[in-house]
Design a protein around this motif. Sequence first.
Motif, short mmCIF file in Angstrom:
data_model
loop_
_atom_site.label_atom_id
_atom_site.label_comp_id
_atom_site.label_asym_id
_atom_site.label_seq_id
_atom_site.Cartn_x
_atom_site.Cartn_y
_atom_site.Cartn_z
N VAL A 1 29.96 -1.20 -16.75
CA VAL A 1 30.59 -1.42 -15.38
C VAL A 1 32.07 -1.68 -15.59
CG1 VAL A 1 30.15 -4.07 -15.26
CG2 VAL A 1 30.60 -2.97 -13.06
N GLN A 2 33.13 -1.40 -14.61
CA GLN A 2 34.31 -1.70 -15.00
C GLN A 2 34.92 -2.05 -13.37
OE1 GLN A 2 36.29 1.19 -17.23
NE2 GLN A 2 37.86 -0.34 -17.79
N THR B 1 37.46 -5.73 -18.32
CA THR B 1 36.08 -5.94 -17.74
C THR B 1 34.81 -6.30 -18.95
OG1 THR B 1 36.20 -4.71 -15.89
CG2 THR B 1 34.00 -5.17 -16.54
N HIS C 1 30.95 -6.98 -19.95
CA HIS C 1 29.56 -6.86 -19.20
C HIS C 1 28.47 -6.91 -20.19
CE1 HIS C 1 28.96 -2.59 -20.58
NE2 HIS C 1 30.16 -2.48 -20.35
N SER D 1 28.70 -9.94 -15.84
CA SER D 1 29.95 -8.98 -15.88
C SER D 1 30.92 -9.97 -15.43
CB SER D 1 29.76 -8.00 -14.88
OG SER D 1 29.80 -8.27 -13.48
N VAL E 1 28.78 -9.47 -25.42
CA VAL E 1 29.02 -8.55 -24.31
C VAL E 1 29.79 -7.53 -24.83
CG1 VAL E 1 28.94 -10.34 -22.64
CG2 VAL E 1 31.01 -9.94 -23.68
N ARG F 1 28.86 -5.19 -6.91
CA ARG F 1 28.02 -5.47 -7.80
C ARG F 1 27.06 -6.69 -7.31
NH1 ARG F 1 27.05 -4.08 -13.10
NH2 ARG F 1 26.48 -6.00 -14.55
N ASP G 1 33.20 -2.67 -7.72
CA ASP G 1 33.97 -2.18 -8.91
C ASP G 1 34.81 -0.98 -8.82
OD1 ASP G 1 32.24 -0.01 -8.49
OD2 ASP G 1 30.48 -0.47 -9.67
N SER H 1 29.08 -11.44 -11.90
CA SER H 1 27.57 -11.55 -11.71
C SER H 1 26.85 -12.06 -12.69
CB SER H 1 27.11 -9.86 -11.50
OG SER H 1 27.44 -9.17 -12.84
#
Length: 534
Positions: A391-392, A384, A386, A303, A337, A296, A290, A328
């Motif tokens: 997370v990015q 992104t 998630h 994600s 999301v 990750r 990430d 993931s």
Amino acid sequence: MQHVLEQQAGAADEPVGAAARRRTFAVISHPDAGKSTLTEALALHARAITKAGHVHGKAGRNATVSDWMEMEQARGISISSAVLQLTYRDTVLNLVDTPGHADFSEDTYRVLTAVDAAIMLVDASKGLEVQTMKLFAVCKHRGIPIITVINKWDRPGKDPLELMDEIAERTGLTPTPLSWPVGIAGDFRGVVERDSGEYVAFTPTAGGAQIAPEERMSPGAAAAREGDAWTVAREESQLLAASGAEHDQEMFLGGISTPVLFAAAVRNFGVRRLLDALVELAPAPSPRTDRQGEARPLDAPFSAFVFKLQAGMDTAHRDRLAYIRICSGVFERGMVVTTARTGRPFATKYAQQAFGRDRSLVEVAYPGDVVGLVNASNLRIGDTLHAGPPVQFPALPTFAPEHFAVARGVDTGRYKQFRRGITQLEAEGVVQVLRSDLRGEQAPVLAAVGPMQFEVAEGRMRAEFGAPIHLEPLGYGVARRTTPAWAPTLSAEWGVEVVLREDGELLALLPDQWRVRSIQRNHPDVVLEPLVAT
């Protein structure tokens, strides 16, 4: 059309085990090396289609699945990336087809961020060409292992040992052929399987539209059938063994060597062996790093990142498809999301598996899979998505344009359609759109890496949005990043225009590098930073 994802299982599989059964890869090549034909042949051998097409539609062959745009079929080239998902030997193969023309290299580079391996397709008669080498350099930089396929062996071409030397010298990779051709280029009879010593003989089919029958036989039987051609192939194969050109999996994954196969995609020769190599050698998805530099885990909460936006696939519904690569967790259709850039929720009710232009609903997907999210109007390339803690993933590449033109609507009464179309082309990355108060919204500047991007933009504005445009070329050839403080000074200079890009970057457009150096001499502290891929 086959449904590949484990939708029939009834319950989500665990992501680590599911990821191990996946291979996500791209095909890279110079234009006209046979990339779309190979893509079609892979789909045929994986039983995803019953008859192979051809980009030129010759002799009873249909158009390819991957080249579905009118411009692609007319010119016989790939100008958009396409996604095909196949199954072979209980392994899910996510094939992301890439544009072959250099003018669309920015799209290709983005696709390469979403794959774990690449097939480097080489024309037997031309060897390694310019665009192939550029894309090879990207794969090397990103640590993407490469399987090399020498294509068009059914036509006259270079000596196979000469091609091995060329690969070694120009790429720095050690070529380790898995098979070796029997018969010179133009007289492709079959291959020696170097691990077993067996001969695999190919039998052509009418037009190459069906899977070519293969016959395996012992070295003795091969010698009796092929004579001198077999003897030469065996001797060259033994010469390779003596020089240490044997496959080593760690060297392959480490970017030190490249397995090599020989094929004639248009005849479907050698395609099954390539599928075997993908299953046996290509890496499965692994943890993605990430923006904080942390890997990750595959079993972390869901994600993914957006690497491609595509519209115009369904003329009956003007929707937009956002392609996401799952990194993931488990994706389940309907889950809500979060978009990391905005912090806003995104409902995934309309999640689809793409097979070229055709689509079907996806219920569940795993790391390595590519899923299309429909009507994703608020998503951008590089976003992104998630579930769970934020997370990015790193931003995707943006390249320095070299061609510029002012776009004006032919019919001023269709300004709403004009504006909507320009905004959509910008979001998809078809062209970069640059704006300024001086020109206004009715005359944005379109910027492109290659001029063919302008042709695509013109065609889509006319066909999809009913807003034909006229493009007026500008005399700029260089774009440099600058700052608001320097914008007035630069705008006052001859031959310079300051514009704003959608991502907030302020760009100075100049005629050439000579003008850049001239301004830097006159203003030693000026901010004119080269645009590099982010």
